[in-house]
Structures are given as structure tokens and as C-alpha cells.
Design an enzyme around this catalytic site. Structure first.
Site, mmCIF file in Angstrom:
data_model
loop_
_atom_site.group_PDB
_atom_site.id
_atom_site.type_symbol
_atom_site.label_atom_id
_atom_site.label_comp_id
_atom_site.label_asym_id
_atom_site.label_seq_id
_atom_site.Cartn_x
_atom_site.Cartn_y
_atom_site.Cartn_z
ATOM 1 C CB CYS A 4 -0.992 -0.054 1.252
ATOM 2 S SG CYS A 4 -1.697 1.322 1.382
ATOM 3 C CB CYS A 7 0.924 1.305 4.287
ATOM 4 S SG CYS A 7 -0.667 0.804 5.052
ATOM 5 C CG ASP A 30 -3.048 14.211 -4.843
ATOM 6 O OD1 ASP A 30 -3.990 13.609 -4.346
ATOM 7 O OD2 ASP A 30 -2.627 13.940 -5.840
ATOM 8 C CG HIS A 98 -7.006 8.920 0.395
ATOM 9 N ND1 HIS A 98 -7.226 7.647 0.167
ATOM 10 C CD2 HIS A 98 -7.433 9.753 -0.757
ATOM 11 C CE1 HIS A 98 -7.710 7.583 -1.231
ATOM 12 N NE2 HIS A 98 -7.896 8.891 -1.571
HETATM 13 P P1 5GP Z 1 -8.349 8.675 -4.696
HETATM 14 O O1 5GP Z 1 -8.673 8.884 -6.114
HETATM 15 O O2 5GP Z 1 -8.238 7.371 -4.413
HETATM 16 O O3 5GP Z 1 -9.501 9.282 -3.480
HETATM 17 O O4 5GP Z 1 -7.259 9.701 -4.657
HETATM 18 C C1 5GP Z 1 -5.821 9.134 -4.436
HETATM 19 C C2 5GP Z 1 -4.926 10.429 -4.610
HETATM 20 O O5 5GP Z 1 -3.760 9.910 -4.219
HETATM 21 C C3 5GP Z 1 -5.012 10.709 -5.998
HETATM 22 O O6 5GP Z 1 -5.225 11.999 -5.959
HETATM 23 C C4 5GP Z 1 -3.347 10.758 -6.320
HETATM 24 O O7 5GP Z 1 -2.805 11.702 -6.967
HETATM 25 C C5 5GP Z 1 -2.703 10.520 -5.028
HETATM 26 N N1 5GP Z 1 -1.537 9.866 -5.026
HETATM 27 C C6 5GP Z 1 -1.220 8.451 -5.492
HETATM 28 N N2 5GP Z 1 -0.023 8.013 -5.284
HETATM 29 C C7 5GP Z 1 0.511 8.930 -4.482
HETATM 30 C C8 5GP Z 1 1.829 8.957 -4.148
HETATM 31 O O8 5GP Z 1 2.795 8.363 -4.097
HETATM 32 N N3 5GP Z 1 2.251 10.195 -3.429
HETATM 33 C C9 5GP Z 1 1.228 11.305 -3.510
HETATM 34 N N4 5GP Z 1 1.616 12.380 -2.575
HETATM 35 N N5 5GP Z 1 0.106 11.106 -3.703
HETATM 36 C C10 5GP Z 1 -0.217 9.989 -4.417
HETATM 37 ZN ZN ZN Z 2 -2.273 1.455 3.734
#
Ligand code: 5GP
Ligand code: ZN
Length: 118
Positions: A4, A7, A30, A98
Site C-alpha cells: 500500500c 502505508c 497530492d 484518505h
Molecule cells: P483517490 O482517487 O483514491 O481518492 O485519490 C488518490 C490520490 O492519491 C490521487 O489524487 C493521487 O494523485 C494521489 N497519490 C497516488 N499516489 C501517490 C503518491 O505516491 N504520493 C502522493 N503524494 N500522492 C499520491
Molecule cells: Zn495502507
């Protein structure tokens, strides 16, 4: 969970720059911001989403972090939007609970875009 990404961020395995942190939650920007301010708040412990069995103290810590993040990012007065994507129809891509805090520009009045053809 070992596979994850959030995580890994919570454990420090993937470095991040904390916007806010306490013993229960961590907030960081993000990687693909949708607005000038786009910060994510995560519980340090893994929960799949808001449907998971999330302890009350974790839910409180997540929401208490929201105004702290907004103040740290300078959008507490101008306003911001808080989003918790949950499951497929919401487009959740990272299955570690999140909270998105989005702001820094006018986000408009609608919370969702109409589906194609509507
Ligand atoms: P979801 O669509 O699941 O609500 O949003 C997940 C968010 O996590 C997305 O806006 C994506 O850009 C962000 N995200 C995904 N991987 C990473 C990462 O490795 N680092 C950071 N800072 N954000 C991430
Ligand atoms: Zn996790």
C-alpha cells in the site's frame, strides 16, 4: 499493508513532506494536484476506506486535521473542499482511507460533474 503506497508514506519508506502530523494521522501534498492546494490526510494505520471499521478516535483525528491543514496551506479563510472518495463509483484509486483537502481557487458550486450525456 506492505503493498500500500500510503502505508509506505506513513512508515517513511516513501519520503514525504508533512503538511500536518500527529500520532494518528499524517497530511502531505497530492502528487497530482487538482488545484493550487491539494493535500491528503491519511490515518497512519491502514483502513481500506470509510466503510471499514475505523475507530472513532481515528475519524476524529482525520477531521480535526482538516482545519489544521487548511490553515497551514492558507486556505482557511478563502475556503476549500473536503472529499473522501469511497469505492468504484467515486473513482477511489488508493485503497487506504484518505481525505482530500482542495482549494486555492474557486471550485464552483457543483460537487460532481454530470455523467456523459446528462
Ligand atoms: P483517490 O482517487 O483514491 O481518492 O485519490 C488518490 C490520490 O492519491 C490521487 O489524487 C493521487 O494523485 C494521489 N497519490 C497516488 N499516489 C501517490 C503518491 O505516491 N504520493 C502522493 N503524494 N500522492 C499520491
Ligand atoms: Zn495502507
Amino acid at each position: 499493508m506492505s503493498d500500500c503506497v500510503f502505508c509506505m508514506i506513513a512508515s517513511g519508506e516513501i519520503p514525504s513532506t508533512p503538511v500536518y502530523e500527529d500520532e494518528t494521522v499524517l497530511a502531505f501534498d497530492d502528487i497530482a494536484p487538482q488545484a493550487p492546494v491539494h493535500t491528503l490526510i491519511i490515518p497512519r494505520a491502514h483502513y481500506r476506506d470509510i466503510n471499514d471499521s475505523v475507530p472513532d478516535e481515528v475519524l476524529v483525528a482525520l477531521l480535526r486535521a482538516v482545519p489544521a491543514v487548511a490553515a497551514a496551506k492558507g486556505v482557511d479563510a478563502s475556503g476549500y473542499r473536503v472529499i473522501v472518495n469511497t469505492g468504484d463509483d467515486a473513482g477511489q484509486t488508493v485503497h487506504h482511507l484518505h481525505v482530500h483537502v482542495i482549494g486555492g481557487r474557486s471550485l464552483g458550486e457543483g460537487m460532481v460533474r454530470p455523467a456523459e450525456g446528462e
